[in-house]
Design a protein around this motif. Structure first.
Motif, PDB file in Angstrom:
ATOM      1  N   ARG B  40      -1.421   0.046   4.392  1.00 49.08           N
ATOM      2  CA  ARG B  40      -1.370   1.486   4.647  1.00 49.08           C
ATOM      3  C   ARG B  40      -2.328   2.260   3.794  1.00 49.08           C
ATOM      4  NH1 ARG B  40       3.506   4.848   2.106  1.00 49.08           N
ATOM      5  NH2 ARG B  40       3.302   7.004   3.035  1.00 49.08           N
ATOM      6  N   THR B  41      -2.845   3.349   4.165  1.00 47.72           N
ATOM      7  CA  THR B  41      -3.811   4.011   3.445  1.00 47.72           C
ATOM      8  C   THR B  41      -3.130   5.326   3.355  1.00 47.72           C
ATOM      9  OG1 THR B  41      -5.753   2.986   4.314  1.00 47.72           O
ATOM     10  CG2 THR B  41      -5.915   4.941   3.059  1.00 47.72           C
ATOM     11  N   THR B  42      -3.017   6.160   2.110  1.00 46.82           N
ATOM     12  CA  THR B  42      -2.617   7.329   1.772  1.00 46.82           C
ATOM     13  C   THR B  42      -3.693   7.962   1.253  1.00 46.82           C
ATOM     14  OG1 THR B  42      -1.473   6.549  -0.314  1.00 46.82           O
ATOM     15  CG2 THR B  42      -0.218   6.623   1.791  1.00 46.82           C
ATOM     16  N   TRP B  95      -7.822   4.831   7.860  1.00 42.53           N
ATOM     17  CA  TRP B  95      -8.980   4.766   7.195  1.00 42.53           C
ATOM     18  C   TRP B  95      -8.930   3.081   7.351  1.00 42.53           C
ATOM     19  CZ3 TRP B  95     -11.459   8.503   4.816  1.00 42.53           C
ATOM     20  CH2 TRP B  95     -12.436   7.871   3.996  1.00 42.53           C
ATOM     21  N   ARG B  96     -10.394   2.864   7.606  1.00 44.65           N
ATOM     22  CA  ARG B  96     -10.858   1.409   7.597  1.00 44.65           C
ATOM     23  C   ARG B  96     -10.957   0.620   6.382  1.00 44.65           C
ATOM     24  NH1 ARG B  96     -11.978   0.266  12.695  1.00 44.65           N
ATOM     25  NH2 ARG B  96     -12.080   1.949  14.150  1.00 44.65           N
ATOM     26  N   GLU B 227      -8.007  11.445  -3.416  1.00 43.87           N
ATOM     27  CA  GLU B 227      -7.251  10.316  -3.768  1.00 43.87           C
ATOM     28  C   GLU B 227      -6.812   9.604  -2.755  1.00 43.87           C
ATOM     29  OE1 GLU B 227      -4.005  12.079  -6.267  1.00 43.87           O
ATOM     30  OE2 GLU B 227      -5.559  13.270  -7.331  1.00 43.87           O
ATOM     31  N   VAL B 228      -7.668   8.833  -2.002  1.00 45.85           N
ATOM     32  CA  VAL B 228      -7.376   7.917  -0.925  1.00 45.85           C
ATOM     33  C   VAL B 228      -6.910   6.610  -1.637  1.00 45.85           C
ATOM     34  CG1 VAL B 228      -8.210   6.352   0.823  1.00 45.85           C
ATOM     35  CG2 VAL B 228      -8.892   8.947   0.734  1.00 45.85           C
ATOM     36  N   THR B 229      -5.854   5.822  -1.363  1.00 46.38           N
ATOM     37  CA  THR B 229      -5.110   4.841  -1.950  1.00 46.38           C
ATOM     38  C   THR B 229      -4.998   3.689  -0.652  1.00 46.38           C
ATOM     39  OG1 THR B 229      -3.125   5.537  -2.319  1.00 46.38           O
ATOM     40  CG2 THR B 229      -4.717   5.682  -4.112  1.00 46.38           C
ATOM     41  N   LEU B 230      -5.200   2.539  -0.789  1.00 46.05           N
ATOM     42  CA  LEU B 230      -4.790   1.540   0.004  1.00 46.05           C
ATOM     43  C   LEU B 230      -4.005   0.549  -0.348  1.00 46.05           C
ATOM     44  CD1 LEU B 230      -5.712  -0.142   2.791  1.00 46.05           C
ATOM     45  CD2 LEU B 230      -7.637  -1.244   1.636  1.00 46.05           C
ATOM     46  N   GLU B 231      -2.784   0.320   0.276  1.00 49.26           N
ATOM     47  CA  GLU B 231      -1.691  -0.730  -0.413  1.00 49.26           C
ATOM     48  C   GLU B 231      -1.505  -1.618   0.690  1.00 49.26           C
ATOM     49  OE1 GLU B 231       1.207   3.105  -0.580  1.00 49.26           O
ATOM     50  OE2 GLU B 231       2.073   0.750  -1.325  1.00 49.26           O
ATOM     51  N   ALA B 232      -0.995  -2.644   0.146  1.00 50.66           N
ATOM     52  CA  ALA B 232      -0.434  -3.761   1.207  1.00 50.66           C
ATOM     53  C   ALA B 232       0.927  -4.044   1.038  1.00 50.66           C
ATOM     54  CB  ALA B 232      -1.045  -5.117   0.806  1.00 50.66           C
ATOM     55  N   SER B 247      -1.361  -4.525  -5.760  1.00 50.53           N
ATOM     56  CA  SER B 247      -1.326  -4.495  -4.093  1.00 50.53           C
ATOM     57  C   SER B 247      -1.697  -3.198  -3.906  1.00 50.53           C
ATOM     58  CB  SER B 247       0.032  -4.638  -3.626  1.00 50.53           C
ATOM     59  OG  SER B 247       1.043  -4.145  -4.007  1.00 50.53           O
ATOM     60  N   VAL B 248      -1.982  -2.375  -4.796  1.00 43.20           N
ATOM     61  CA  VAL B 248      -2.579  -0.761  -4.508  1.00 43.20           C
ATOM     62  C   VAL B 248      -4.172  -0.696  -5.036  1.00 43.20           C
ATOM     63  CG1 VAL B 248      -2.154   1.505  -4.751  1.00 43.20           C
ATOM     64  CG2 VAL B 248      -0.082  -0.229  -4.723  1.00 43.20           C
ATOM     65  N   SER B 249      -4.979  -0.048  -4.117  1.00 42.26           N
ATOM     66  CA  SER B 249      -6.320   0.371  -4.679  1.00 42.26           C
ATOM     67  C   SER B 249      -6.192   1.202  -5.832  1.00 42.26           C
ATOM     68  CB  SER B 249      -7.064   0.402  -3.820  1.00 42.26           C
ATOM     69  OG  SER B 249      -6.874   1.769  -3.064  1.00 42.26           O
TER      70      SER B 249
END
Lengths: 398, 264
Positions: B40-42, B95-96, B227-232, B247-249
């Motif tokens: 998920r991207t927030t 987001w890719r 403040e885009v963050t990608l997390e798994a 697990s979070v960028s």
């Protein structure tokens, strides 16, 4: 199966068999007194069971025994681990394996003693694995302390080791009867000893899952292996060899408890002089940029580059390998060997004996480890090896 | 009584040899389970009030809008007074990202890329891979309803809702086509997670990085850091687990993460 349980099985077998043997021959009833002119002469006593007579040229005894000795005193610490905050060493021990003892005796004519040759060979090749991916609880205790661990703190999340321990013992003795009575027979011996001991240890410490910032697109080129910067494992190799020869003495006692059953016991001591060679090496690595290969990156610097660096900066990061090694040849040294056994022997047939004993074989100062220290000095550790277990075998005299 | 000693001796030796050979060690139990990975991207994004545009085509107008013009109109959500001039919220955005899911089997030290239960390869970043950013996170589904806005003449504003920049309603209004949310080419509408089989003792490793701003569709307002963050997220047998590593960028452009989990 533990040695303790095997001892119990052996003693139970003896406890069951001995009472039955005691009832082997019924006590003859005394005849009622009669008025006879002459009582018949009593029958001659049965002779005690014995070995075949010596030939004119002498005689031979061949003995083969097998045992599964447990290796003691030769455990190798390969790392330190931590569980619930409590540290404890991780040892490379050994599995028991069946080994053989060969003994060849030439009995001199006219009961003038015996020439005894005996060979013992012990070989233990064992491996160990301990993996805790992502949990860096393993301390690289045997490696030379430079650039150890992906975090440069000497920890790993996995360890693998291989240990070879080999002992060879050859004896050539002259033996002669010391005493022979109704209750015991003693034999003394003295002669030549040759002892060799080899130990080789290889340890690999891994950083299996360090969770470094990923070197994947878009921070690398399209043809880059995603695992290019996976940490190289640290390694340790240690080797020691000893070979010596000298003199030894032995004393064996046999206590007959029945016509064909005896309790046997023996002690053998050897003093040998020999030389040992030993070698030690450690490989480790650090991250550096190609324009400054001799300047290690700290862990923080590395993660900063991998997290926020440009494609060029990340592509310039690589691992440099460092080796620390030492090899020596010692002066002559004394080693000692002790061999003690006690057990039961049964004459199964004329000249054929079956025996079962508990045995403890020990070697002291058979080699040494020499390890370099960061301050330039060396640390020397003397090596011992012991083997204990039960022996089962058969001998044939002819 | 016949001498039984030789027999006893043979039986004793045989019993000892059998005892040496006995081994009651039981083999380890191996339990297979399904691991499910989702991403998920927030981002901190603006909120908009969007309405469908209807028209009262009756003549004379009867006050009942009867035709949906097909247009949508969106305006920034009015800020509360007092409050910041622009209303923002942390919401999901499409987001890719590049992705590699691998597993280290129990007792080994080498990674192998997983294959999903439907046969998909678990990596888009192997050497020579043509499209590392094939995967895209899902849209923002949040859209609380709004009361209808007062009509203007024969134009009515109906079915209002507050949406973020990551909502498909706004993206349609802005004319931006970001693509179809998927994980390694598996549409999220088909299966929201990437599922594969793992055994007890296996270690799962997840690596991902965001697509750079310069390569992304221009629907975020870059004048202020979104403040885009990608997390798994990982679940084993349907149960969410906490992974080692991170697990979070971070919010840095093109940043990523590496995390792992050993199946108990």
């Amino acid at each position: 199966m533990s040695v303790k349980t095997s001892w119990l099985a052996l003693l139970c077998g003896i406890a069951l068999a001995l009472p039955v043997a005691a009832q082997d021959e019924p006590v003859p009833q005394a005849p009622p007194p009669e008025e006879t002119p002459a009582a018949p002469a009593p029958a001659p006593a049965k002779p005690r069971a014995s070995d075949p007579e010596l030939h004119r040229w002498g005689g031979w005894t061949v003995s083969v025994a097998g045992w599964n000795p447990t290796l003691v005193g030769a455990e190798e610490e390969v790392a330190l681990t931590s569980t619930a905050g409590v540290g404890h060493p991780l040892f490379q021990d050994s599995d028991a394996r069946i080994r053989e003892t060969l003994r060849l005796v030439y009995h001199l004519p006219k009961d003038n003693g015996s020439i005894v040759g005996q060979y013992d060979g012990m070989y233990n090749d064992d491996s160990l694995q301990y993996f805790s991916p992502g949990q860096f609880q393993v301390v690289e205790s045997r490696a030379f302390p430079q650039f150890l661990g992906v975090f440069d703190n000497g920890t790993a999340d996995g360890v693998e080791s291989q240990a070879l321990r080999r002992s060879r013992d050859f004896r050539l003795e002259y033996q002669r009867k010391a005493f022979d009575s109704k209750w015991a027979r003693g034999t003394w011996g003295a002669g030549y000893r040759e002892v060799s001991h080899q130990r080789t240890l290889g340890i690999t410490y891994f950083a299996i899952v360090p969770n470094l910032p990923p070197t994947i697109r878009p921070v690398v080129e399209g043809n880059t292996d995603p695992l290019r910067l996976a940490p190289l494992p640290d390694g340790v190799t240690q080797e020691a060899k000893f070979t010596g020869h000298g003199l030894g003495a032995s004393f064996e006692v046999e206590f007959p408890v029945h016509r064909i059953v005896s309790i046997v016991s023996g002690l053998s001591v050897g003093l040998v002089r020999g030389k040992s060679t030993n070698a030690f090496s450690t490989t480790s690595s650090y991250y550096a940029q190609s324009n400054t290969p001799n300047t290690p990156l700290t862990f923080d610097e590395l993660t900063a580059i991998l997290s926020n660096g440009t494609i060029t900066e990340i592509a310039s990061v690589d691992q440099q390998v460092v080796v620390a090694a030492l090899s020596t040849t010692s002066q002559s040294q004394f080693a000692e060997s002790y061999d003690i056994y006690v057990g039961v022997q049964v004459l199964a047939y004329k000249g054929v004996r079956v025996f079962a004993t508990v045995r403890d074989l020990s070697y002291r100062n058979v080699g040494e480890y020499v390890v370099p220290r960061p301050d330039g000095s060396t640390e020397t550790t003397s090596l011992d090896a012991g083997y204990e277990g039960y022996t089962v075998g058969v001998s044939w005299r002819f | 009584m016949r001498n039984a000693w030789p027999t006893y001796a043979v039986v004793l030796v045989a019993a000892v040899l059998v005892a040496v050979g006995c081994d009651s060690t039981q083999p380890d139990r191996i339990q297979s389970r399904t691991a499910s990975v989702s991403l998920r991207t927030t981002a901190k994004v603006d909120l908009y009030d969007c309405f469908e545009v209807w028209q009262d085509t009756s003549n004379p107008q009867d006050g009942v809008p009867d035709v949906n013009t097909g247009f949508v109109t969106c305006e920034p959500t009015p800020p509360p007074i007092p409050g910041p001039p622009v209303v923002k919220a942390i919401r999901s955005i499409p987001w890719r990202y590049s992705l590699r899911i691998s597993v280290i089997r129990k007792g080994t030290t080498t990674e192998e890329v997983v294959v999903s239960e439907s046969g998909l390869f678990g990596s888009s970043v192997e050497p020579g891979d043509p499209n590392p950013f094939i995967s895209m996170t899902e849209f923002d589904p949040t859209s609380p309803a709004l009361p209808d806005r007062p009509h203007a003449d024969d134009i009515y504003f109906l079915n209002g809702k507050t949406v973020s920049l990551g909502n498909p309603t706004y993206l349609t209004f802005a004319g931006i086509d970001v693509g179809t949310p998927n994980i390694l080419s598996q549409p999220l509408t088909v299966a929201p997670t990437f599922d594969f089989t793992v055994n007890t003792g296996d270690t799962i490793v997840i690596r991902a990085r965001k697509q750079p701003f310069v390569d992304a569709p221009p629907f975020l307002h870059f004048d202020q850091d979104p403040e885009v963050t990608l997390e798994a997220a990982l679940a084993i047998g349907g149960t969410p687990v906490v992974m080692a590593g991170t697990s979070v960028s971070s919010i840095d452009d093109a940043s990523g993460f590496s995390s792992s989990f050993t199946v108990p």
